[in-house]
Design a protein around this motif. Structure first.
Motif: not given
Length: 439
Positions: A180, A182, A243, A245, A248, A276
């Motif tokens: 993922v 980030f 989150s 980000s 993301l 993601n």
């Protein structure tokens, strides 16, 4: 002309029947999406599209809209909130930090995304939810070992994260194979808040600092203590995802980051796309109660051999207790199957604690003998399991002692007293006889 009209009427009738037969989910479908720039609507269209494809009605508004409001005439206008406005210093209209927190306290769900430009408002909401972002406004998460390989060497702020929570309820049953991506700010979960879970954690080699300056002192946030994405489920079962980000959720990270694919530094395996899209889709399903939501119905109790629920039990009665538990699958209610649902027969403290058995069709049941203690008891079920909404329900029932005419004529435990009484009478008779007639 009659045939097309009949076909149209038939299609409308079928659609109405389908809507009438559809099961109602645990949450509504109205979502308010607050943006600090309307360009985010197109740059994150893949995420918004997945929500709309699942039946959500999205209302896109600028965060500083002067007509902004979460409720009207005492009723909430939305069932969920998506905050993609990290730099907004204040919301418009009647919305502020307290309004968002009251929205959560009312049982509604929130997705909050921040980045390096996060305002005090966004940081304050996150803090109230048990998450503390790095106090340095210029800090970002840096990892010189577990970063995403790119064609151009950078400052290693593009993290390839794969330290995910082990929960099929939150992340879905299909494993997220690709890392993922980030890029953003890190946060820590408040240790005094047991409701916060780290969904995506940084690696042990990560730290939080300003990537544009040299380190003058050891960073305050380092290693796996840094959380990249966290979730919180409140005691009222409201869910919040935080989150660090905003990227993301973007199309750039979700669909096509690099033509050459995505590769984590030090790994030979290259993936066609980042994880993601799967990550944000599955976590949003959990946040908006498309998965992991339980309900309990048909709570019953009665004496063994009977079907009617009594208004009172007697000590030492044999009774049966049952409840049906179902889980929302996103489209319908399915039987929930587990082996750790327990029943307490409670008065000040549990007198009986039984693990209920299940028929694999949603029905949980058990039987036990009422304790030899009278008073006001409660049937209590309190069920908490990672990722699932909590269940807590009670039923109060009095327990009485035996009436005077309900005891056995001769009690086995009283035989020694019976023997003592008759032996005393016999001894007195013998003593009297000897005393009167013995010379």
């Amino acid at each position: 002309m009659a045939t097309p009209r009949r076909v149209l009427l038939l299609l409308l009738a079928l659609a109405a029947a389908a809507l009438a037969g559809a099961e109602e989910g645990p949450r509504g479908r109205r979502l308010l999406v607050l943006l600090d720039d309307l360009a985010v609507r197109s740059s994150h269209s893949a995420f918004f599209g997945s929500l709309q494809a699942r039946g959500f009605d999205l209302d896109f508004r600028l965060a500083d809209d002067p007509k902004l409001s979460l409720h009207r005439y005492g009723q909430y206008l939305y069932d969920g909130l998506v905050l993609f406005a990290p730099s907004t210093p204040r919301f418009g209209g009647s919305v502020d930090q307290n309004a968002v927190l009251e929205f959560i306290d009312a049982g509604h769900d929130v997705i909050l995304a921040a980045d390096s430009s996060a305002s005090d408002l966004i940081r304050g909401i996150a803090t109230e939810c048990g998450v503390d972002f790095d106090e340095d406004p210029e800090a970002m998460v840096i990892d010189h070992i577990n970063y995403a390989v790119t064609d151009v060497d950078g400052d290693h702020t593009l993290i390839a994260g794969d330290d995910l929570i082990q929960s099929d309820v939150i992340l879905g049953s299909k494993k997220i194979e690709a890392p993922v991506l980030f890029r953003g700010i890190g946060h820590t979960a408040n240790p005094s808040n047991s409701l916060v879970l780290k969904v995506l954690s940084a690696s042990p080699s990560a730290y939080s600092a300003n990537p544009k300056t040299k380190l003058a002192s050891p960073p305050s946030l380092t290693g796996s203590a840094i959380s990249l994405v966290s979730v919180m489920q409140a005691r009222n079962n409201a869910r919040v995802l935080i989150s660090g980000s905003l990227d993301l959720f973007s199309n750039l990270f979700s669909n096509r980051f690099l033509k050459s694919g995505v590769q984590k530094a030090g790994s030979k395996k290259r993936h066609e796309r980042a994880g993601n899209e799967q990550f944000v889709t599955e976590t949003s399903k959990w946040v908006f109660h498309e998965r992991g939501h339980l309900k309990a119905i048909n709570v019953k109790h009665h004496k063994v051999g009977e079907t009617n629920e009594p208004g009172m039990y007697r000590i030492n009665d044999d009774l049966e207790y049952s409840v049906e538990i179902y889980e929302w699958s996103g489209t319908s209610w399915k039987p929930y199957v587990a082996d750790d649902v327990q029943l307490q027969f409670f008065m000040m403290s549990p007198y009986v604690l039984k693990t209920m058995s299940t028929d694999k069709k949603g029905l949980y049941s058990t039987s036990f003998k009422v304790p030899d203690v009278y008073g006001v008891f409660q049937f209590k079920v309190e069920y908490q399991r990672l990722g699932y909404t909590g269940l807590s329900f009670t039923k109060q029932i009095p327990v009485r002692p035996y009436r005077h005419n309900e005891y056995e004529r001769f009690i086995t435990s009283a035989y020694p007293y019976y023997t003592a009484s008759f032996s005393t009478m016999g001894a007195f008779f013998i003593f009297s006889f000897v005393y009167l007639y013995h010379k």
